[in-house]
Scaffold this motif. Structure first.
Motif, PDB file in Angstrom:
ATOM      1  N   VAL A  42     -41.556 -19.313  36.541  1.00  0.00           N
ATOM      2  CA  VAL A  42     -40.781 -20.542  36.352  1.00  0.00           C
ATOM      3  C   VAL A  42     -39.292 -20.290  36.586  1.00  0.00           C
ATOM      4  O   VAL A  42     -38.616 -21.060  37.276  1.00  0.00           O
ATOM      5  N   THR A  43     -38.773 -19.200  36.029  1.00  0.00           N
ATOM      6  CA  THR A  43     -37.337 -18.936  36.186  1.00  0.00           C
ATOM      7  C   THR A  43     -36.987 -18.475  37.596  1.00  0.00           C
ATOM      8  O   THR A  43     -35.820 -18.537  37.987  1.00  0.00           O
ATOM      9  N   ALA A  44     -37.961 -18.019  38.372  1.00  0.00           N
ATOM     10  CA  ALA A  44     -37.686 -17.621  39.754  1.00  0.00           C
ATOM     11  C   ALA A  44     -37.339 -18.819  40.622  1.00  0.00           C
ATOM     12  O   ALA A  44     -36.741 -18.668  41.680  1.00  0.00           O
ATOM     13  N   GLY A  45     -37.685 -20.006  40.173  1.00  0.00           N
ATOM     14  CA  GLY A  45     -37.355 -21.205  40.927  1.00  0.00           C
ATOM     15  C   GLY A  45     -35.888 -21.600  40.833  1.00  0.00           C
ATOM     16  O   GLY A  45     -35.431 -22.481  41.566  1.00  0.00           O
ATOM     17  N   PHE A  46     -35.157 -20.955  39.956  1.00  0.00           N
ATOM     18  CA  PHE A  46     -33.733 -21.248  39.784  1.00  0.00           C
ATOM     19  C   PHE A  46     -32.935 -20.009  40.179  1.00  0.00           C
ATOM     20  O   PHE A  46     -33.079 -18.941  39.593  1.00  0.00           O
ATOM     21  N   HIS A  47     -32.068 -20.171  41.170  1.00  0.00           N
ATOM     22  CA  HIS A  47     -31.334 -19.048  41.744  1.00  0.00           C
ATOM     23  C   HIS A  47     -30.484 -18.316  40.699  1.00  0.00           C
ATOM     24  O   HIS A  47     -30.391 -17.091  40.719  1.00  0.00           O
ATOM     25  N   HIS A  48     -29.883 -19.056  39.784  1.00  0.00           N
ATOM     26  CA  HIS A  48     -28.974 -18.438  38.816  1.00  0.00           C
ATOM     27  C   HIS A  48     -29.702 -17.752  37.658  1.00  0.00           C
ATOM     28  O   HIS A  48     -29.063 -17.109  36.838  1.00  0.00           O
ATOM     29  N   LEU A  49     -31.016 -17.847  37.581  1.00  0.00           N
ATOM     30  CA  LEU A  49     -31.789 -17.173  36.530  1.00  0.00           C
ATOM     31  C   LEU A  49     -32.511 -15.935  37.054  1.00  0.00           C
ATOM     32  O   LEU A  49     -33.550 -15.539  36.533  1.00  0.00           O
ATOM     33  N   HIS A  50     -31.932 -15.284  38.067  1.00  0.00           N
ATOM     34  CA  HIS A  50     -32.596 -14.135  38.670  1.00  0.00           C
ATOM     35  C   HIS A  50     -32.711 -12.955  37.712  1.00  0.00           C
ATOM     36  O   HIS A  50     -33.643 -12.161  37.818  1.00  0.00           O
ATOM     37  N   LEU A  51     -31.788 -12.818  36.761  1.00  0.00           N
ATOM     38  CA  LEU A  51     -31.892 -11.723  35.794  1.00  0.00           C
ATOM     39  C   LEU A  51     -33.122 -11.896  34.911  1.00  0.00           C
ATOM     40  O   LEU A  51     -33.859 -10.945  34.659  1.00  0.00           O
ATOM     41  N   VAL A  52     -33.351 -13.116  34.453  1.00  0.00           N
ATOM     42  CA  VAL A  52     -34.513 -13.377  33.600  1.00  0.00           C
ATOM     43  C   VAL A  52     -35.804 -13.185  34.382  1.00  0.00           C
ATOM     44  O   VAL A  52     -36.746 -12.521  33.899  1.00  0.00           O
ATOM     45  N   SER A  53     -35.865 -13.732  35.580  1.00  0.00           N
ATOM     46  CA  SER A  53     -37.114 -13.637  36.348  1.00  0.00           C
ATOM     47  C   SER A  53     -37.415 -12.209  36.774  1.00  0.00           C
ATOM     48  O   SER A  53     -38.576 -11.777  36.710  1.00  0.00           O
ATOM     49  N   SER A  54     -36.401 -11.454  37.168  1.00  0.00           N
ATOM     50  CA  SER A  54     -36.673 -10.089  37.609  1.00  0.00           C
ATOM     51  C   SER A  54     -37.058  -9.181  36.440  1.00  0.00           C
ATOM     52  O   SER A  54     -37.993  -8.383  36.549  1.00  0.00           O
TER      53      SER A  54
END
Length: 106
Positions: A42-54
């Motif tokens: 879900v967070t990978a869909g938002f560019h600015h949340l890359h820290l959370v998604s990775s």
């Protein structure tokens, strides 16, 4: 009248819990892997949340891999693979958007 020995006993729990025994650690790893996979995807869909998604994807991959190593039933393995796939996809998209330390360390 005695029951024949060939009758199968009804297993408690889910559809694929074939041995009828509780498996608390593999089940916990399965739930954690699924939750981290959903979070990473879900967070990978938002560019600015890359820290959370990775980071969520990386931890989901590690917990899913260990869960696969100790899993006992088909249900555990199936849901671990779903969580691993979601974690990996979220991890790779998070890495493409900036990575584990993108913008934090210059």
């Amino acid at each position: 009248m005695a029951q024949p020995q060939t009758m199968r006993t009804k297993t408690a729990g889910s559809l694929f819990a074939t041995d009828g025994k509780p498996h608390p650690l593999p089940d916990a790893l399965m739930v954690v892997t699924l939750a981290l996979g959903v979070l990473a995807l879900v967070t990978a869909g938002f560019h600015h949340l890359h820290l959370v998604s990775s980071w969520a994807g990386l931890v989901g991959i590690l917990t899913g891999a260990y869960g696969q190593f100790i899993s006992v039933t088909t249900r555990e393995r199936t849901l671990l693979i779903v969580g691993l796939g979601a974690s990996a996809l979220g991890f790779y998209l998070g890495m493409a958007h900036g990575g584990l330390f993108g913008g934090v360390i210059n």
